[in-house]
Design a protein around this motif. Structure first.
Motif, PDB file in Angstrom:
ATOM      1  N   PRO A   5       9.147   0.205 -41.132  1.00 46.20           N
ATOM      2  CA  PRO A   5      10.159   1.233 -41.362  1.00 46.20           C
ATOM      3  C   PRO A   5       9.953   2.399 -40.403  1.00 46.20           C
ATOM      4  N   ARG A   6      11.049   3.035 -40.045  1.00 49.20           N
ATOM      5  CA  ARG A   6      10.964   4.196 -39.161  1.00 49.20           C
ATOM      6  C   ARG A   6      10.274   5.335 -39.862  1.00 49.20           C
ATOM      7  N   ARG A   7       9.452   6.038 -39.135  1.00 44.08           N
ATOM      8  CA  ARG A   7       8.731   7.178 -39.692  1.00 44.08           C
ATOM      9  C   ARG A   7       9.604   8.426 -39.677  1.00 44.08           C
ATOM     10  N   ASP A   8      10.608   8.459 -38.830  1.00 42.54           N
ATOM     11  CA  ASP A   8      11.498   9.605 -38.721  1.00 42.54           C
ATOM     12  C   ASP A   8      12.922   9.088 -38.837  1.00 42.54           C
ATOM     13  N   SER A   9      13.577   9.432 -39.921  1.00 43.78           N
ATOM     14  CA  SER A   9      14.925   8.917 -40.129  1.00 43.78           C
ATOM     15  C   SER A   9      15.968   9.677 -39.338  1.00 43.78           C
ATOM     16  N   GLY A  10      15.569  10.769 -38.681  1.00 45.91           N
ATOM     17  CA  GLY A  10      16.547  11.587 -37.977  1.00 45.91           C
ATOM     18  C   GLY A  10      17.358  12.378 -38.981  1.00 45.91           C
ATOM     19  N   PRO A  11      18.273  13.177 -38.478  1.00 47.68           N
ATOM     20  CA  PRO A  11      19.075  13.990 -39.392  1.00 47.68           C
ATOM     21  C   PRO A  11      19.971  13.128 -40.281  1.00 47.68           C
ATOM     22  N   LEU A  12      19.934  13.353 -41.574  1.00 43.97           N
ATOM     23  CA  LEU A  12      20.837  12.680 -42.500  1.00 43.97           C
ATOM     24  C   LEU A  12      22.144  13.452 -42.590  1.00 43.97           C
ATOM     25  N   THR A  13      22.025  14.746 -42.523  1.00 41.40           N
ATOM     26  CA  THR A  13      23.175  15.639 -42.418  1.00 41.40           C
ATOM     27  C   THR A  13      22.781  16.662 -41.362  1.00 41.40           C
ATOM     28  N   ARG A  14      23.686  17.525 -41.002  1.00 44.66           N
ATOM     29  CA  ARG A  14      23.295  18.529 -40.008  1.00 44.66           C
ATOM     30  C   ARG A  14      22.324  19.555 -40.590  1.00 44.66           C
ATOM     31  N   HIS A  15      22.116  19.498 -41.900  1.00 42.85           N
ATOM     32  CA  HIS A  15      21.228  20.441 -42.574  1.00 42.85           C
ATOM     33  C   HIS A  15      19.937  19.817 -43.088  1.00 42.85           C
ATOM     34  N   LEU A  16      19.767  18.503 -42.923  1.00 43.59           N
ATOM     35  CA  LEU A  16      18.605  17.844 -43.503  1.00 43.59           C
ATOM     36  C   LEU A  16      18.094  16.726 -42.601  1.00 43.59           C
ATOM     37  N   ARG A  17      16.801  16.751 -42.375  1.00 42.55           N
ATOM     38  CA  ARG A  17      16.098  15.688 -41.662  1.00 42.55           C
ATOM     39  C   ARG A  17      14.940  15.248 -42.552  1.00 42.55           C
ATOM     40  N   ILE A  18      14.726  13.956 -42.674  1.00 43.63           N
ATOM     41  CA  ILE A  18      13.643  13.430 -43.505  1.00 43.63           C
ATOM     42  C   ILE A  18      12.747  12.571 -42.633  1.00 43.63           C
ATOM     43  N   ARG A  19      11.437  12.787 -42.766  1.00 47.82           N
ATOM     44  CA  ARG A  19      10.475  11.990 -42.001  1.00 47.82           C
ATOM     45  C   ARG A  19       9.189  11.856 -42.809  1.00 47.82           C
ATOM     46  N   GLN A  20       8.338  10.935 -42.393  1.00 45.67           N
ATOM     47  CA  GLN A  20       7.030  10.734 -43.003  1.00 45.67           C
ATOM     48  C   GLN A  20       5.982  11.355 -42.098  1.00 45.67           C
ATOM     49  N   ASP A  21       5.027  12.067 -42.704  1.00 46.65           N
ATOM     50  CA  ASP A  21       3.950  12.678 -41.929  1.00 46.65           C
ATOM     51  C   ASP A  21       2.729  12.832 -42.825  1.00 46.65           C
ATOM     52  N   ARG A  22       1.610  12.231 -42.424  1.00 48.72           N
ATOM     53  CA  ARG A  22       0.325  12.356 -43.118  1.00 48.72           C
ATOM     54  C   ARG A  22       0.410  12.048 -44.616  1.00 48.72           C
ATOM     55  N   GLY A  23       1.176  11.043 -44.960  1.00 47.49           N
ATOM     56  CA  GLY A  23       1.279  10.643 -46.355  1.00 47.49           C
ATOM     57  C   GLY A  23       2.302  11.415 -47.168  1.00 47.49           C
ATOM     58  N   TYR A  24       3.020  12.327 -46.551  1.00 48.61           N
ATOM     59  CA  TYR A  24       4.047  13.115 -47.220  1.00 48.61           C
ATOM     60  C   TYR A  24       5.425  12.727 -46.697  1.00 48.61           C
ATOM     61  N   THR A  25       6.415  12.876 -47.543  1.00 46.61           N
ATOM     62  CA  THR A  25       7.799  12.835 -47.103  1.00 46.61           C
ATOM     63  C   THR A  25       8.187  14.280 -46.829  1.00 46.61           C
ATOM     64  N   VAL A  26       8.530  14.574 -45.576  1.00 39.31           N
ATOM     65  CA  VAL A  26       8.889  15.928 -45.172  1.00 39.31           C
ATOM     66  C   VAL A  26      10.412  16.042 -45.153  1.00 39.31           C
ATOM     67  N   LEU A  27      10.914  16.963 -45.956  1.00 39.41           N
ATOM     68  CA  LEU A  27      12.338  17.273 -45.992  1.00 39.41           C
ATOM     69  C   LEU A  27      12.533  18.565 -45.211  1.00 39.41           C
ATOM     70  N   GLU A  28      13.071  18.456 -44.025  1.00 33.33           N
ATOM     71  CA  GLU A  28      13.274  19.627 -43.178  1.00 33.33           C
ATOM     72  C   GLU A  28      14.706  20.137 -43.367  1.00 33.33           C
ATOM     73  N   PHE A  29      14.819  21.307 -44.009  1.00 34.20           N
ATOM     74  CA  PHE A  29      16.115  21.953 -44.152  1.00 34.20           C
ATOM     75  C   PHE A  29      16.412  22.661 -42.837  1.00 34.20           C
ATOM     76  N   ARG A  30      17.699  22.671 -42.419  1.00 38.30           N
ATOM     77  CA  ARG A  30      18.045  23.242 -41.122  1.00 38.30           C
ATOM     78  C   ARG A  30      19.319  24.083 -41.208  1.00 38.30           C
ATOM     79  N   GLY A  31      19.335  25.171 -40.453  1.00 38.27           N
ATOM     80  CA  GLY A  31      20.550  25.973 -40.324  1.00 38.27           C
ATOM     81  C   GLY A  31      20.834  26.824 -41.538  1.00 38.27           C
ATOM     82  N   GLU A  32      22.092  26.844 -41.934  1.00 39.94           N
ATOM     83  CA  GLU A  32      22.547  27.664 -43.057  1.00 39.94           C
ATOM     84  C   GLU A  32      22.634  26.806 -44.310  1.00 39.94           C
ATOM     85  N   ILE A  33      21.818  27.158 -45.298  1.00 46.39           N
ATOM     86  CA  ILE A  33      21.807  26.406 -46.554  1.00 46.39           C
ATOM     87  C   ILE A  33      22.634  27.198 -47.563  1.00 46.39           C
ATOM     88  N   ASP A  34      23.889  26.768 -47.679  1.00 43.41           N
ATOM     89  CA  ASP A  34      24.834  27.398 -48.598  1.00 43.41           C
ATOM     90  C   ASP A  34      25.386  26.317 -49.524  1.00 43.41           C
TER      91      ASP A  34
END
Length: 130
Positions: A5-34
């Motif tokens: 499986p890919r370790r970095d799924s890339g952006p799912l939306t323009r505001h969210l990117r999900i990836r795996q890092d060091r045993g964690y699922t990292v949810l990266e919020f981006r831009g304006e979260i409204d």
């Protein structure tokens, strides 16, 4: 042949990117979260936080604006992760977002760390209990 499986799924939306890092699922919020961004992101967050004993880091470093819709996402994610025996870390360094977290009391339930490395380097740390 089975692919890894890919370790970095890339952006799912323009505001969210999900990836795996060091045993964690990292949810990266981006831009304006409204409210509009939160509506796009919620199904993806629910999918990740539905897993048993998951280890999640929510990274707010790339966030420019964060309103109560974002707070609801954080609170919901925290509850879902803890209900399933997981761990949740929050990364945030933006002064205005930190202030909102403090004023609302969410920083007591989900203490923010200043860097992603701090969150990923502390596997024994957990957020506050329910």
């Amino acid at each position: 042949m089975r692919q890894e499986p890919r370790r970095d799924s890339g952006p799912l939306t323009r505001h969210l990117r999900i990836r795996q890092d060091r045993g964690y699922t990292v949810l990266e919020f981006r831009g304006e979260i409204d409210i509009a961004a939160a509506a796009e992101m919620a199904p993806h967050l629910d999918r990740v936080t539905a897993r048993e004993s998951t280890r999640v880091v929510i990274d707010l470093l790339p966030v420019d604006f964060f309103d109560c819709s974002g707070l609801r996402l954080l609170y919901r994610a925290r509850g879902r992760v803890l209900e399933r025996g997981g761990q949740l870390q929050l990364v945030c360094a933006h002064p205005l977002t930190l202030r909102v977290l403090r004023v609302t009391g969410l920083s007591q339930l989900l203490p923010p760390l200043a860097t992603l490395d701090a969150a990923l380097g502390r596997p024994e740390a957990t957020s506050g209990s329910l």
